[in-house]
Design a protein around this motif. Structure first.
Motif: not given
Length: 251
Positions: A156-160
């Motif tokens: 989730v963090n990488l995508r955001a």
């Protein structure tokens, strides 16, 4: 054997997190979109991020190298998760940023101090004074669930981060409404992802220092996410009205 003073130290450290949590509802940390007036000397945000985050992965490597016992496989997995997050956050993320706005040096230094302390107490729990972790611990339902939550948060963090990076061209300033991924539902999926990561880490490690890290993460990021959300709503009249701040469908 853990020294008697270690647990009270970590409990006191968590108490500081509670104070920070309450104070951040009244005063946003002065960097990024909340920078406002200049607060002391400034530094490029690229170098500020490196200065702030590098002590976490480098410190953990040093503490592992100095460990007086061989860590078991579960501890090495947790070490790997820590490095996966922080090598990205300390070096990959800042060097890929498309803007280099100023950051208060005080913020970078305070973040570095936090990361030294946080890496030290977690390293002691994993490599020195915490429970011995045999290979069988890799199949513990609690350990597997914690790692699964961590990986979910990391993705989730990488995508955001990628969505935010693509909002502007190299050297371009200004702000836009992020779209795509969990930005459909919340204003700060990067913070949501990081909260998931360290709550998952705390579940897998099952130590007081790991719990303190989860508490600190929530204490720092939850108030900031709410500030971001209010800022977006105030700046953009067409901001999606059903988008929440940090937890989909909840907050």
């Amino acid at each position: 054997m853990e020294p008697r003073w270690f647990t009270p130290l970590v409990v006191a450290w968590m108490a500081v997190a509670v104070v920070v949590f309450l104070s951040l509802f009244k005063l946003s940390a002065p960097y990024g979109r909340h920078s406002g007036a200049r607060v002391g000397p400034q530094i490029s945000s690229r170098w500020g991020w490196i200065l702030m985050e590098a002590p976490a992965p480098l410190g953990m490597i040093a503490f592992l190298a100095l460990a007086q016992r061989s860590p078991g496989p579960p501890s090495l997995v947790l070490f790997g998760l820590w490095q996966l997050h922080y090598l990205n956050r300390a070096f990959v993320y800042p060097l890929r940023r498309r803007d280099a706005r100023a950051m208060p040096l005080l913020i970078a230094l305070s973040g570095a101090g936090f990361n030294v302390m946080n890496a030290w107490i977690n390293a002691q729990a994993l490599f020195a004074w915490g429970p011995e972790r045999g290979a069988g611990g890799l199949l513990s339902p609690r350990f597997l669930a914690g790692v699964a939550v961590w990986i979910t948060g990391w993705l989730v963090n990488l995508r955001a981060d990628e969505v935010l990076r693509n909002l502007r061209r190299e050297g371009e300033g200004g702000y836009r409404i992020p779209q795509g991924g969990l930005y459909r539902f919340i204003s700060c999926p990067n913070y949501f992802g990081e909260i998931l990561e360290w709550c998952g880490f705390a579940l897998a490690a099952f130590t007081l220092p790991a719990l303190s890290f989860a508490v600190w993460t929530i204490a720092n990021l939850l108030p900031r996410a709410l500030s971001h959300h209010r800022w977006y709503r105030a700046r953009f009249p067409d901001y999606p009205p059903d988008r929440r701040a940090v937890i989909p469908l909840v907050l």
